[in-house]
Design a protein around this motif. Structure first.
Motif, PDB file in Angstrom:
ATOM      1  N   GLY A 148      41.019   8.578   5.803  1.00 11.28           N
ATOM      2  CA  GLY A 148      39.746   7.878   5.767  1.00 11.28           C
ATOM      3  C   GLY A 148      39.460   6.955   6.940  1.00 11.28           C
ATOM      4  O   GLY A 148      38.371   7.009   7.530  1.00 11.28           O
ATOM      5  N   PRO A 149      40.399   6.063   7.315  1.00  8.20           N
ATOM      6  CA  PRO A 149      40.100   5.080   8.361  1.00  8.20           C
ATOM      7  C   PRO A 149      39.594   5.674   9.668  1.00  8.20           C
ATOM      8  O   PRO A 149      38.810   5.034  10.377  1.00  8.20           O
ATOM      9  N   GLY A 150      40.021   6.879   9.995  1.00  9.85           N
ATOM     10  CA  GLY A 150      39.585   7.495  11.249  1.00  9.85           C
ATOM     11  C   GLY A 150      38.099   7.750  11.330  1.00  9.85           C
ATOM     12  O   GLY A 150      37.550   7.908  12.433  1.00  9.85           O
ATOM     13  N   TYR A 151      37.434   7.769  10.182  1.00  9.18           N
ATOM     14  CA  TYR A 151      35.998   8.062  10.186  1.00  9.18           C
ATOM     15  C   TYR A 151      35.154   6.880  10.656  1.00  9.18           C
ATOM     16  O   TYR A 151      34.006   7.075  11.072  1.00  9.18           O
ATOM     17  N   THR A 152      35.686   5.672  10.602  1.00  9.68           N
ATOM     18  CA  THR A 152      34.875   4.503  10.939  1.00  9.68           C
ATOM     19  C   THR A 152      34.381   4.545  12.379  1.00  9.68           C
ATOM     20  O   THR A 152      33.173   4.502  12.642  1.00  9.68           O
ATOM     21  N   LEU A 153      35.301   4.636  13.328  1.00  2.00           N
ATOM     22  CA  LEU A 153      34.908   4.577  14.735  1.00  2.00           C
ATOM     23  C   LEU A 153      34.127   5.818  15.153  1.00  2.00           C
ATOM     24  O   LEU A 153      33.210   5.724  15.982  1.00  2.00           O
ATOM     25  N   ILE A 154      34.484   6.980  14.592  1.00  2.00           N
ATOM     26  CA  ILE A 154      33.741   8.194  14.922  1.00  2.00           C
ATOM     27  C   ILE A 154      32.307   8.087  14.422  1.00  2.00           C
ATOM     28  O   ILE A 154      31.354   8.485  15.106  1.00  2.00           O
ATOM     29  N   ALA A 155      32.127   7.524  13.226  1.00  2.00           N
ATOM     30  CA  ALA A 155      30.776   7.363  12.677  1.00  2.00           C
ATOM     31  C   ALA A 155      29.969   6.358  13.497  1.00  2.00           C
ATOM     32  O   ALA A 155      28.766   6.546  13.713  1.00  2.00           O
ATOM     33  N   ILE A 156      30.600   5.292  13.956  1.00  2.00           N
ATOM     34  CA  ILE A 156      29.900   4.322  14.805  1.00  2.00           C
ATOM     35  C   ILE A 156      29.454   4.984  16.102  1.00  2.00           C
ATOM     36  O   ILE A 156      28.321   4.792  16.567  1.00  2.00           O
TER      37      ILE A 156
END
Length: 327
Positions: free
Chosen positions: A245-253
């Motif tokens: 899950g955590p990897g999605y934060t920066l990619i989504a930003i």
């Protein structure tokens, strides 16, 4: 003749009316063409459901990231990624493996309610207590990531067949629900208040807008869309994984910045979020076709984020307009 002339006209109006998403739209066309050329079988019509299932978690996570940005003055929710992972492990470990519950009538509401609960917490911290949003949501980021690992230390379990189908033929369901909710929100007076708050919160406050309440509701919406994203993620991986899950934060930003969503607030929406996420997904797919390592992918995401922020900079836009103006 009329139909042919209207089609280019509509396309021209789209690019004229959506200047902030122009770059993302053009990039989408280029990347889609490149992907079809590199791997035509993958993008055949009978595979569209699977392709959409692969992209769905990022599409929905990007929409969740977008809503707080629209509220302006540094509103951000960096906890979206770990929240996806936390909901994923609660579904798989808590409901499926421990309680032996596999019904969609339980799992879907549970995912959405956990997302909304996160929205309440983040909104209370950032909008009501007025803690810096980056600090408040970074704190919940760490809490969610730690909770997910405590609940399920390593990947395990399996998702029921109806849920894994959301990564295939029925992948349109969570995307469609998110689109319907967003279109409904746009018809409400709240949408105008959200955009006004994001554009100039002081003017909105002077006009009688409940600015903290508007921002609190933005975090609620972000939590709801994160719940949908978590369902799509669980469908995609078919198991519980506390680390994904955590990897999605920066990619989504990076995706929302590329899509044309203003990080300062008041500009953007679902179209911008989905276009930016689609661009990131197609870029990832193209680089994977060339067997590019994950380290290079991370560098590519960083380069995309820097490029998107620079191209959407108001100062840079004014500079190019001044250079292009006739002398």
């Amino acid at each position: 003749m009329t139909a042919r002339s209207e089609s280019p006209g509509r396309l021209a109006r789209f690019f004229a009316e959506r200047q902030d998403t122009r770059l993302a739209a053009l990039l989408f066309i280029v990347l889609l063409a490149a992907n079809i050329w590199l791997n035509p079988a993958r993008f055949m019509p009978h595979n569209w459901g699977s392709v959409l299932g692969l992209a769905a978690p990022l599409l929905l996570a990007s929409l969740a990231i977008t809503i707080p940005f629209l509220a302006g003055r540094g509103s951000i929710d960096v906890s979206v990624g770990p929240l996806l992972g936390l909901i994923n492990v609660i579904i798989v470990k808590g409901l499926i493996m421990t309680a032996d519950v596999t019904s969609p009538l339980v799992i879907v509401p549970a995912a959405l309610l956990i997302g909304l609960a996160s929205g309440v917490l983040n909104g209370f911290l950032a909008a009501i207590l007025r803690i810096q949003p980056i600090v408040a949501t970074l704190a919940t980021y760490l809490i969610y990531a730690g909770l997910a690992l405590a609940i399920l230390p390593s990947p395990s379990g399996s998702a029921p067949a109806w849920l894994t189908a959301l990564a295939g033929p029925w992948s349109i369901l969570p995307i469609g629900l998110a689109a319907l909710v967003w279109l409904f929100v746009k018809r409400l007076p709240y949408y105008d208040l959200l955009m006004a708050t994001g554009s100039d919160d002081r003017a909105a406050f002077t006009a009688g807008v409940n600015v903290p309440g508007v921002r609190f509701a933005a975090y609620l919406l972000a939590g709801f869309f994160a719940g949908l994203a978590a369902l799509s993620l669980t469908a995609l991986i078919g198991s519980g994984d506390p680390n994904i899950g955590p990897g999605y934060t920066l990619i989504a930003i990076a995706a929302v910045a590329l899509g044309g969503v203003s990080l300062a607030g008041g500009v953007g929406g679902m179209t911008a979020a989905f276009l930016g996420a689609a661009d990131i997904f197609l870029l990832q797919s193209m680089l994977t076709a060339f067997n590019v390592s994950t380290f290079v992918l991370q560098m590519a995401y960083g380069a995309v984020l820097v490029l998107a922020v620079c191209l959407n900079s108001e100062k840079l836009k004014r500079h190019f307009k001044a250079r292009a103006a006739p002398r």
